[in-house]
Design a protein around this motif. Structure first.
Motif, short mmCIF file in Angstrom:
data_model
loop_
_atom_site.label_atom_id
_atom_site.label_comp_id
_atom_site.label_asym_id
_atom_site.label_seq_id
_atom_site.Cartn_x
_atom_site.Cartn_y
_atom_site.Cartn_z
N THR A 193 0.88 -1.13 0.10
CA THR A 193 0.27 -0.05 0.01
C THR A 193 0.89 1.17 -0.05
O THR A 193 1.68 1.20 0.69
CB THR A 193 -1.05 0.03 1.14
N ASN B 27 -3.72 0.21 -2.86
CA ASN B 27 -3.11 -0.98 -2.39
C ASN B 27 -3.24 -2.04 -3.54
O ASN B 27 -4.29 -2.20 -4.37
CB ASN B 27 -4.14 -1.43 -1.37
N LYS C 18 -5.94 -4.24 3.16
CA LYS C 18 -5.28 -3.54 3.97
C LYS C 18 -5.95 -2.61 4.87
O LYS C 18 -6.66 -1.59 4.33
CB LYS C 18 -4.13 -2.95 3.21
#
Length: 433
Positions: free
Chosen positions: A150, A176, A182
């Motif tokens: 990310t 991401n 995430k």
């Protein structure tokens, strides 16, 4: 040299330019012959290629692994990027940056090849035979960014003057690129003013744009004689700590029109300056830092306070230097002297609008840029041209409400597009040549 200041403290970044690469022409009598040449550079600066128009490949080895992004500030004018013989990205237009992302690369040395093409043809609606050169080569800097799953794509910071002082409207885009979701936290700091942490949850392969509004009532105003700049930094962290960041600069200034006047921070502005091409007898369009600064010193010595980037977006080093020295900039997309037939090329609208999108995305934070421009001396006296102009002006307004728009015309009484922008501009040619 990519920028005049540090843009990351956490993210690992390596400059791949500022070194010798191997160059080989792909067409012509010298096809296949290998040379060593500097990047950034134009092949027209090499003794054997002063008039070469074709395809050439620039190559070098890079040592890396995992996920990374290659950032190219400018390749003229069509680029095809390959890693270990596999194409990983492509881009059209010499004057705007682009990035190529790669994941799951095995540790070791890898062959990076960039095929640059400066030929003219139907596929290129903007780069056409003209009264300035369309050079060939990797003409601006190249970066390799080591990324985690990310990362921060960009920070956009727009100053707004309100009754109680300056505010900054800041947008941060986070991506991401992993196959899993995430969760992370996003922090923003503007000149020591910190935002509250923003909790983010991104889906696999997803992205989010987060908007902040920060008060900066005590900020000094960016002026020609006092070009005060402020650092804005975005940071991503998780349970293991901070893992990515992005640093940029902004200035608090307002540019607007009122009647027949252009106002900078509420004061009537008198613009004095020059149109500038990125061109040099030694370096072509790949001007080094010192040559860019020499152009600006010459302009200021002659009494200028403004530069127009005729007729394409300029290297960001140029804009950094204008930010720091209080020089105003009219920056425009790439299209010069296109007839109605040129504008009816099926690639024209897409390529011109993409140039606008890439220009504003890359350069919106620069306080020196006070005007966004389009389509120098194109078919603004036709109905089809009007529709193209309107679409491009609307796109600019959608991306950035804070700056006036213009386009230089030589159509005079036959131009039907003068009602679209905030600023009407004529090119005059008294005793031309």
């Amino acid at each position: 040299m990519i920028r005049t200041f540090c843009t990351h403290e956490i993210r690992k970044v390596r400059e791949l330019s500022g070194s010798l690469w191997e160059f080989s022409p792909c067409t012509g009598n010298l096809a296949g012959r290998k040379y060593r040449t500097a990047v950034p550079g134009c092949w027209e600066s090499m003794p054997d290629f002063s008039s070469y128009r074709g395809v050439g490949v620039f190559s070098r080895e890079i040592e890396t692994e995992g996920a990374f992004r290659l950032v190219f500030k400018g390749v003229s004018h069509t680029a095809r990027v390959c890693l270990d013989g596999r194409e990983i990205g492509s881009h059209y237009n010499a004057y705007t940056p682009f990035a190529v992302a790669v994941t799951d690369v095995m540790a070791g040395r890898h062959l990076l090849e960039v095929y640059a093409d400066n030929t003219f043809g139907e596929a290129s609606a903007l780069h056409i035979p003209n009264d300035y050169m369309s050079y060939g080569g990797i003409s601006r800097g190249v970066l390799l960014e080591e990324l985690t799953d990310t990362y921060i794509e960009y920070i956009h910071a727009v100053p707004v003057m309100e009754k109680d002082g300056w505010k900054a409207l800041v947008s941060v885009k986070v991506k991401n690129w992993s196959a899993a979701g995430k969760a992370c936290r996003l922090y923003l700091d503007l000149a020591g003013i910190a935002s509250e942490a923003m909790e983010l949850t991104l889906e696999a392969g997803g992205e989010k744009t987060v908007d902040f509004q920060l008060s900066a009532a005590e900020a000094e105003t960016w002026e020609i004689k006092n070009p005060k700049l402020y650092t804005v930094r975005a940071t991503l962290s998780d349970e293991n700590g901070a893992f990515d960041d992005q640093i940029d600069r902004m200035g608090f200034r307002e540019i607007r029109t009122e009647g027949k006047d252009i106002l900078l921070n509420g004061k009537k502005l008198c613009i004095r300056g020059f149109c500038r091409h990125e061109d040099h007898p030694m370096f072509g369009c790949a001007l080094p830092y010192a040559a860019i600064q020499q152009d600006l010193e010459t302009a200021m010595d002659l009494g200028a306070n403004a530069i127009r980037t005729a007729h394409y977006p300029n290297d960001e080093l140029f804009l950094d230097l204008c930010d720091e020295q209080g020089i105003l900039v009219w920056e425009e997309n790439h299209a010069r002297g296109l007839t109605l037939e040129h504008m009816q090329n099926p690639n024209f609208e897409r390529q011109a609008e993409t140039c606008i999108e890439e220009m504003i995305t890359a350069h919106i934070n620069h306080p020196s840029v006070i005007i966004w421009g389009i389509l120098n001396e194109c078919a603004s006296d036709t109905e089809y041209g009007y529709e193209c102009y309107k679409k491009q002006y609307d796109l600019i307004k959608h991306m950035d409400f804070s700056r006036p728009r213009s386009s230089a015309s030589c159509k005079f009484k036959t131009d039907i597009c003068f009602g679209l922008p905030e600023i009407v501009s004529y090119n005059l040619y008294p005793e031309w040549y």
